[in-house]
Design a protein around this motif. Structure first.
Motif, PDB file in Angstrom:
ATOM      1  N   PHE A  50      33.275  78.606 119.475  1.00 12.79           N
ATOM      2  CA  PHE A  50      32.319  77.841 119.296  1.00 12.79           C
ATOM      3  C   PHE A  50      32.487  76.301 118.869  1.00 12.79           C
ATOM      4  O   PHE A  50      33.074  76.351 117.768  1.00 12.79           O
ATOM      5  CB  PHE A  50      31.513  78.643 118.310  1.00 12.79           C
ATOM      6  CG  PHE A  50      29.927  78.032 117.840  1.00 12.79           C
ATOM      7  CD1 PHE A  50      28.956  77.855 118.734  1.00 12.79           C
ATOM      8  CD2 PHE A  50      29.930  77.599 116.568  1.00 12.79           C
ATOM      9  CE1 PHE A  50      28.160  76.983 118.441  1.00 12.79           C
ATOM     10  CE2 PHE A  50      28.858  76.772 116.279  1.00 12.79           C
ATOM     11  CZ  PHE A  50      27.899  76.475 117.190  1.00 12.79           C
TER      12      PHE A  50
ATOM     13  N   ASP B 185      30.478  81.774 127.615  1.00 17.33           N
ATOM     14  CA  ASP B 185      29.243  81.884 126.563  1.00 17.33           C
ATOM     15  C   ASP B 185      29.247  80.343 125.931  1.00 17.33           C
ATOM     16  O   ASP B 185      29.866  79.398 126.286  1.00 17.33           O
ATOM     17  CB  ASP B 185      29.849  82.705 125.588  1.00 17.33           C
ATOM     18  CG  ASP B 185      28.990  83.428 124.590  1.00 17.33           C
ATOM     19  OD1 ASP B 185      27.679  83.131 124.648  1.00 17.33           O
ATOM     20  OD2 ASP B 185      29.432  83.967 123.517  1.00 17.33           O
ATOM     21  N   HIS B 186      28.197  80.413 124.782  1.00 18.62           N
ATOM     22  CA  HIS B 186      27.931  78.900 124.494  1.00 18.62           C
ATOM     23  C   HIS B 186      27.797  77.827 125.179  1.00 18.62           C
ATOM     24  O   HIS B 186      28.319  76.779 125.019  1.00 18.62           O
ATOM     25  CB  HIS B 186      29.122  78.564 123.232  1.00 18.62           C
ATOM     26  CG  HIS B 186      29.519  79.666 122.326  1.00 18.62           C
ATOM     27  ND1 HIS B 186      28.601  80.298 121.198  1.00 18.62           N
ATOM     28  CD2 HIS B 186      30.531  80.388 122.159  1.00 18.62           C
ATOM     29  CE1 HIS B 186      29.256  81.091 120.635  1.00 18.62           C
ATOM     30  NE2 HIS B 186      30.432  81.239 120.943  1.00 18.62           N
TER      31      HIS B 186
ATOM     32  N   TYR C 105      33.500  75.191 129.833  1.00 21.03           N
ATOM     33  CA  TYR C 105      34.104  76.344 128.707  1.00 21.03           C
ATOM     34  C   TYR C 105      35.511  76.872 129.242  1.00 21.03           C
ATOM     35  O   TYR C 105      36.365  77.130 128.204  1.00 21.03           O
ATOM     36  CB  TYR C 105      33.259  77.738 129.183  1.00 21.03           C
ATOM     37  CG  TYR C 105      33.333  78.919 128.054  1.00 21.03           C
ATOM     38  CD1 TYR C 105      33.038  78.719 126.974  1.00 21.03           C
ATOM     39  CD2 TYR C 105      33.895  80.040 128.521  1.00 21.03           C
ATOM     40  CE1 TYR C 105      32.961  79.802 125.815  1.00 21.03           C
ATOM     41  CE2 TYR C 105      33.974  81.138 127.625  1.00 21.03           C
ATOM     42  CZ  TYR C 105      33.750  80.848 126.281  1.00 21.03           C
ATOM     43  OH  TYR C 105      33.657  81.861 125.398  1.00 21.03           O
TER      44      TYR C 105
ATOM     45  N   ARG D 116      21.331  81.565 124.657  1.00 18.45           N
ATOM     46  CA  ARG D 116      22.014  82.709 125.300  1.00 18.45           C
ATOM     47  C   ARG D 116      21.286  83.590 126.148  1.00 18.45           C
ATOM     48  O   ARG D 116      21.812  84.036 127.130  1.00 18.45           O
ATOM     49  CB  ARG D 116      23.049  83.401 124.120  1.00 18.45           C
ATOM     50  CG  ARG D 116      23.928  84.315 124.686  1.00 18.45           C
ATOM     51  CD  ARG D 116      24.852  85.146 123.775  1.00 18.45           C
ATOM     52  NE  ARG D 116      25.768  84.342 123.286  1.00 18.45           N
ATOM     53  CZ  ARG D 116      26.027  84.398 121.927  1.00 18.45           C
ATOM     54  NH1 ARG D 116      24.887  84.539 121.086  1.00 18.45           N
ATOM     55  NH2 ARG D 116      26.876  83.436 121.395  1.00 18.45           N
TER      56      ARG D 116
END
Length: 480
Positions: free
Chosen positions: A172, A192-193, A203, A367
């Motif tokens: 993160f 993610d994120h 990512y 998310r």
């Protein structure tokens, strides 16, 4: 600023699990420690009992005097805290040394051999497992963990002699780019994120850059089959692992009677009949990665085997609260679609013939917006889904984004409902529960003690009712 010579440390966002490990570290060094968090919790109460001064009102006048000397005070903040936070602004406006948590962790661990565990999911259990394997072996370790180890009741382990530090490497806000790993596991790279990275490609690029930070002479242990193309420096050895294949893998997997046994296979050894202390399917892969780290760090085969059997788990990671023949209740931090799918499959492997119900609290509006169809697919592996409102954490609401997005995309025929978390106990009181799991990274876990008591009381009432029926039947026979 030299961390050894500072006198006080102030934490903005003191109640986070990663921050709390640093708080404990600085307390162990004899520093004055204080900080702010939005709400009290069991963790902040423990930190206060251990010597930290923590308050819960965003007010710079509440900062203790010992933390108001900019020449001797280090300020640490978490990216989850808004940049306009009053106390953060006070420290910046007055020329204090202000660092992110990940920067400070990088500085502390740079002089040791960092054993880092990165990945979208699995990193907390794997790093805690690896820390336990090393801590109870002759090798030892210091460890900064992302969860509370049930073996030690803390997320910080300290060693005065071991050269190794186990670190949960968080992607993160690109936090793991501050680390200098000696060895690293990468468990998964499911996107993610995206509020930070924007795209899946960005990512993956962040993970690629992370692999360039592994120091020559060290090693990368990467889950087989990931999209990630690592980019290690010359002198870094790359190994693969997975449940069934790779340089490190398992053979002769035996699941039954509430136990899991495996044979651990490494390039240069084999450890037969390893028993998993927390017997759920996903811990086969987590255990292989942790054993690989411990093995490459010098732990003996017998130490590894003993450590795996004695591992008790991590709070909120496959955390069994109630386990009887009639009712099973557990809590799991899973909050990403791929993580939830693995979690559900592991539970199904253990309880094939039982109805499995989940309470899921989505974490973050972004998310949910980005992955609501994937969440629905993963949750559709269950028999029943109870959705609560989204836990916002650091975010503001996004128009049109709610738990109903997930609800509307669950498979046809699944039992489902949306419930306010305040009404969960009332809802559960009306349901027949066989296996129940609370999923998510928000605050739904705060209700687990009450849910546990509700289910225990129901079991006691059932037994009492059965006892009365037997007594009545015996009385009737006597009358006859």
């Amino acid at each position: 600023m030299n961390i050894e010579t500072i006198k006080s440390v102030y934490f903005v966002g003191a109640g986070g699990i990663g921050m709390s490990a640093l708080i404990r570290y600085f307390l162990s060094k004899g520093k004055a420690v204080a900080g702010y968090d939005r709400t009290p919790s069991e963790l902040t109460e423990r930190l206060t009992a251990e010597g930290a001064q923590i308050h819960y009102e965003e007010n710079s006048s509440l900062i203790p005097e010992v933390c108001k000397d900019r020449n001797s005070t280090l300020v640490v903040y978490t990216p989850a805290v808004p940049q306009q936070h009053t106390e953060l602004a006070y420290f910046r406006d007055n020329g204090f040394e202000v660092h992110k948590r990940s920067q400070v962790l990088g500085i502390i661990t740079r002089s040791s051999k960092g054993l880092c565990v990165a990945g979208t999911h699995g990193k907390t259990t794997t790093s805690t497992m690896a820390a336990h394997l090393l801590h109870q072996s002759h090798v030892g370790c210091t460890a900064f963990l992302g969860g509370i180890s049930k073996n030690y009741g803390t997320n910080l382990l300290l060693s005065q002699s071991s050269p190794y530090t186990v670190i949960e490497a968080d992607e993160f806000d690109r936090s793991f780019h501050w680390l200098s790993p000696w060895m690293s596991v990468i468990t998964a790279t499911d996107a993610d994120h995206l509020d930070i990275y924007g795209t899946k490609e960005a990512y993956l690029e962040s993970f690629r850059h992370y692999t360039t930070l592994i120091r020559p002479g060290g090693a990368l242990i990467i889950h087989k089959g990931l999209e990630l193309q690592p980019d290690v420096q010359p002198g870094v050895t790359t190994y693969t692992y997975s449940r069934n294949e790779g340089d490190f893998h398992a053979e002769n997997i035996r699941i039954g009677g509430g136990e899991i046994f495996i044979d651990f296979v490494a390039p240069d050894t084999r450890i037969n009949d390893v028993r998993l202390g927390v017997p759920v399917g996903i811990n086969i892969e987590n255990g292989i990665a942790a054993m690989a780290l411990a093995h490459l760090s010098g732990a003996t085969d017998e130490e590894i085997k003993r450590g795996m059997a004695s591992f008790r788990g991590v709070d909120r990671r496959f955390d069994f609260k109630l386990k009887t023949d009639e009712t099973v209740f557990l809590s799991d931090y899973a909050h990403h679609p791929a993580e939830i799918a693995q979690s559900v499959k592991s539970i199904r492997e253990l309880y094939q013939d039982k109805k499995i119900t989940a309470i899921f609290q989505p974490h973050l509006y972004t998310r949910t917006r980005d992955f609501y169809k994937d969440f629905a697919d993963s949750l559709s592996l269950l028999d029943e889904v109870i959705l609560t409102e989204i836990y916002p954490a650091r975010e503001q609401p996004i128009p049109g984004v709610s738990s109903k997005l997930i609800y509307d995309n669950l498979r046809p025929g699944i039992e489902k409902c949306i419930c306010r978390k305040e009404d969960i106990l009332k809802l559960l009181a009306e349901k027949h529960i066989e296996v129940l799991i609370v999923l998510g990274a928000g605050d739904m876990d705060n209700y687990t003690p009450q849910i546990t008591e509700l289910l225990k009381q129901r079991l006691n009432d059932t037994k009492a009712g059965a006892g009365k029926s037997e007594a009545k039947a015996g009385q009737s026979e006597a009358e006859v």
